[in-house]
Design a protein around this motif. Structure first.
Motif, PDB file in Angstrom:
ATOM      1  N   HIS A  49      17.619  79.334  43.465  1.00  9.79           N
ATOM      2  CA  HIS A  49      18.450  79.252  42.258  1.00  9.79           C
ATOM      3  C   HIS A  49      19.115  77.884  42.159  1.00  9.79           C
ATOM      4  O   HIS A  49      20.119  77.614  42.812  1.00  9.79           O
ATOM      5  CB  HIS A  49      19.528  80.340  42.297  1.00  9.79           C
ATOM      6  N   HIS A  50      18.526  77.016  41.338  1.00 10.47           N
ATOM      7  CA  HIS A  50      19.180  75.751  41.008  1.00 10.47           C
ATOM      8  C   HIS A  50      18.784  75.381  39.594  1.00 10.47           C
ATOM      9  O   HIS A  50      17.857  75.943  39.000  1.00 10.47           O
ATOM     10  CB  HIS A  50      18.809  74.637  41.995  1.00 10.47           C
ATOM     11  N   HIS A  51      19.494  74.414  39.032  1.00 13.00           N
ATOM     12  CA  HIS A  51      19.265  73.983  37.657  1.00 13.00           C
ATOM     13  C   HIS A  51      18.813  72.529  37.630  1.00 13.00           C
ATOM     14  O   HIS A  51      18.969  71.792  38.613  1.00 13.00           O
ATOM     15  CB  HIS A  51      20.549  74.134  36.831  1.00 13.00           C
ATOM     16  N   LEU A  52      18.273  72.122  36.510  1.00 14.37           N
ATOM     17  CA  LEU A  52      17.967  70.720  36.212  1.00 14.37           C
ATOM     18  C   LEU A  52      18.385  70.482  34.764  1.00 14.37           C
ATOM     19  O   LEU A  52      18.081  71.309  33.897  1.00 14.37           O
ATOM     20  CB  LEU A  52      16.470  70.433  36.376  1.00 14.37           C
ATOM     21  N   GLU A  88      21.189  81.621  48.016  1.00  7.91           N
ATOM     22  CA  GLU A  88      20.958  80.670  46.920  1.00  7.91           C
ATOM     23  C   GLU A  88      21.991  79.557  46.982  1.00  7.91           C
ATOM     24  O   GLU A  88      23.101  79.738  47.468  1.00  7.91           O
ATOM     25  CB  GLU A  88      21.096  81.378  45.576  1.00  7.91           C
ATOM     26  N   SER A  89      21.642  78.386  46.415  1.00 10.32           N
ATOM     27  CA  SER A  89      22.628  77.303  46.333  1.00 10.32           C
ATOM     28  C   SER A  89      23.390  77.315  45.012  1.00 10.32           C
ATOM     29  O   SER A  89      24.539  76.898  44.954  1.00 10.32           O
ATOM     30  CB  SER A  89      21.948  75.944  46.497  1.00 10.32           C
ATOM     31  N   ASN A  90      22.726  77.746  43.934  1.00  7.06           N
ATOM     32  CA  ASN A  90      23.296  77.634  42.582  1.00  7.06           C
ATOM     33  C   ASN A  90      23.776  76.208  42.324  1.00  7.06           C
ATOM     34  O   ASN A  90      24.843  75.984  41.748  1.00  7.06           O
ATOM     35  CB  ASN A  90      24.444  78.621  42.375  1.00  7.06           C
ATOM     36  N   PRO A 112      23.617  72.434  40.553  1.00  2.00           N
ATOM     37  CA  PRO A 112      24.828  71.784  41.054  1.00  2.00           C
ATOM     38  C   PRO A 112      26.129  72.511  40.719  1.00  2.00           C
ATOM     39  O   PRO A 112      27.210  71.975  40.963  1.00  2.00           O
ATOM     40  CB  PRO A 112      24.794  70.433  40.348  1.00  2.00           C
ATOM     41  N   VAL A 113      26.052  73.732  40.153  1.00  2.00           N
ATOM     42  CA  VAL A 113      27.281  74.421  39.741  1.00  2.00           C
ATOM     43  C   VAL A 113      28.203  74.659  40.938  1.00  2.00           C
ATOM     44  O   VAL A 113      29.421  74.477  40.843  1.00  2.00           O
ATOM     45  CB  VAL A 113      26.953  75.741  39.031  1.00  2.00           C
ATOM     46  N   ASP A 114      27.641  75.051  42.075  1.00  2.00           N
ATOM     47  CA  ASP A 114      28.472  75.345  43.239  1.00  2.00           C
ATOM     48  C   ASP A 114      28.992  74.097  43.942  1.00  2.00           C
ATOM     49  O   ASP A 114      29.701  74.204  44.944  1.00  2.00           O
ATOM     50  CB  ASP A 114      27.706  76.234  44.216  1.00  2.00           C
ATOM     51  N   TYR A 115      28.660  72.944  43.406  1.00  4.50           N
ATOM     52  CA  TYR A 115      29.290  71.716  43.908  1.00  4.50           C
ATOM     53  C   TYR A 115      30.804  71.756  43.736  1.00  4.50           C
ATOM     54  O   TYR A 115      31.530  71.026  44.416  1.00  4.50           O
ATOM     55  CB  TYR A 115      28.703  70.502  43.191  1.00  4.50           C
ATOM     56  N   TRP A 116      31.265  72.618  42.833  1.00  5.33           N
ATOM     57  CA  TRP A 116      32.720  72.814  42.661  1.00  5.33           C
ATOM     58  C   TRP A 116      33.412  72.985  44.006  1.00  5.33           C
ATOM     59  O   TRP A 116      34.475  72.415  44.249  1.00  5.33           O
ATOM     60  CB  TRP A 116      32.973  74.045  41.793  1.00  5.33           C
TER      61      TRP A 116
END
Length: 349
Positions: A16-19, A297-299, A301-305
């Protein structure tokens, strides 16, 4: 934060990650920006170079799954078909990674797109077009249902319609997934978990993955209520786990919505402290779903919070320190590979 990588040889599929490129959109969001958006300012541009750098920052990430996020929709298509542009874009990123020029990592080995299931039967040709855009990698869709009566919880522009997953038109569109052999990712907020339970019971043969541990809330009118609502959340997680067609993603807890930690973005919290905060949620999910229907999951860059990429995975590994080798294989790679149909990227054991 520099930490020694724990269990550096453990294979990981980040499911689970986004671009995206949010830079052209940042000026359109109202001020003051919601904490969710503030967390993304430093990651408003997040595509191949960024995810590759994170995935190769120490842990043994062997592959990833892209999760829809409304990126790079077609400008010249009708509204229903605009979503195809996202899968076309991500398929190009996946092809870049699969070239082997950047190592053995396989970014976006599976692609989860979006189609408006409120269109009912008319969603079928959209799903077909998404598959045509990436025949080998497109595996399913997410149609997020996050909603709350307090508009400050999500902030603009992320609200789905109230009760989306119970809507008759949505469910007519939902039927099309099974007919095409596709998966479904569900994102809702913790108070909405009964909607996912009802959906899963109504479609017992449809593979569903609940994102982000069901998104516990520690924001806006829910701030300070994590402990108060924990038993409600735990009950619903166990009820959902009774639906054998449902898998759960273990993560998303570093989002601004969850406030675990509250201080962000990239709070610099150690993996020891993150593990202590997340353990009650992660362990409850594994207890309910078992080690064969859960995936970390990493999620990003949202979980960069609240968590840098290497620290995030260290925190997970601290929580599963006592798990067996087979259990770790399942939680970190095997279950994601099976659910999203990418077993071919798993190393031989």
């Amino acid at each position: 934060m520099n930490e020694e990588i724990l269990e550096p040889d453990l294979p990981i599929i980040d499911p689970h990650h986004h671009l995206w490129d949010l830079r052209p959109l940042m000026g359109a969001f109202p001020e003051p920006r919601h904490d969710f958006l503030e967390a993304l300012i430093d990651n408003a541009y997040y595509t191949f170079d960024q995810i590759h750098a994170h995935a190769t920052s120490g842990h043994n990430v062997i592959g990833t799954v892209f999760m829809e996020c409304g990126a790079f929709y077609r400008a010249d298509a009708d509204d229903a078909m605009k979503v195809v542009g996202e899968v076309e874009f991500v398929n190009g990123v996946a092809a870049q990674s699969a070239s082997g020029l950047y190592g053995d990592l396989r970014l976006c080995a599976a692609i989860i797109g979006h189609a408006d299931l409120l269109a009912g039967e008319k969603a079928a040709p959209v799903l077909e077009a998404l598959g045509d855009a990436s025949p080998d990698r497109f595996k399913g869709i997410r149609h997020q249902g996050a909603w709350d009566a307090d508009p400050n919880v999500l902030g603009a522009p992320f609200h789905a319609p109230e009760g989306l997953y119970r809507d008759a038109s949505f469910r007519e569109g939902f039927k099309q997934l099974g007919r095409q052999g596709l998966t479904f990712d569900a994102w809702v907020l913790e108070p909405q978990l009964p909607d996912v339970i009802d959906l899963a019971r109504a479609f017992p043969d449809q593979p569903i993955c609940l994102d982000h541990c069901g998104t516990p809330l520690n924001i806006a009118s829910y701030r300070g209520k994590l402990h108060e609502r924990f038993d409600i959340w735990r009950h619903n997680i166990h009820e959902l786990a009774k639906c054998e067609n449902v898998t759960i993603k273990l993560g998303g807890l570093a989002m601004a919505f969850c406030g675990l930690p509250e201080k962000g973005p990239a709070a610099g919290t150690s993996s020891e402290d993150l593990a202590a905060m997340w353990r009650p949620y992660i362990q409850t999910c594994i207890e309910a779903f078992g080690t064969d229907r859960a995936m970390f999951e990493s999620n990003y860059p949202v979980d960069y919070w609240g968590a840098e990429y290497p620290v995030l995975w260290n925190a997970f590994k601290r929580i599963t320190q006592g798990a067996s080798a087979d259990e770790k294989h399942a939680l970190y790679a095997g279950n994601a590979a099976r659910f999203y149909g990418i077993e071919h990227i798993l190393p031989k054991r």
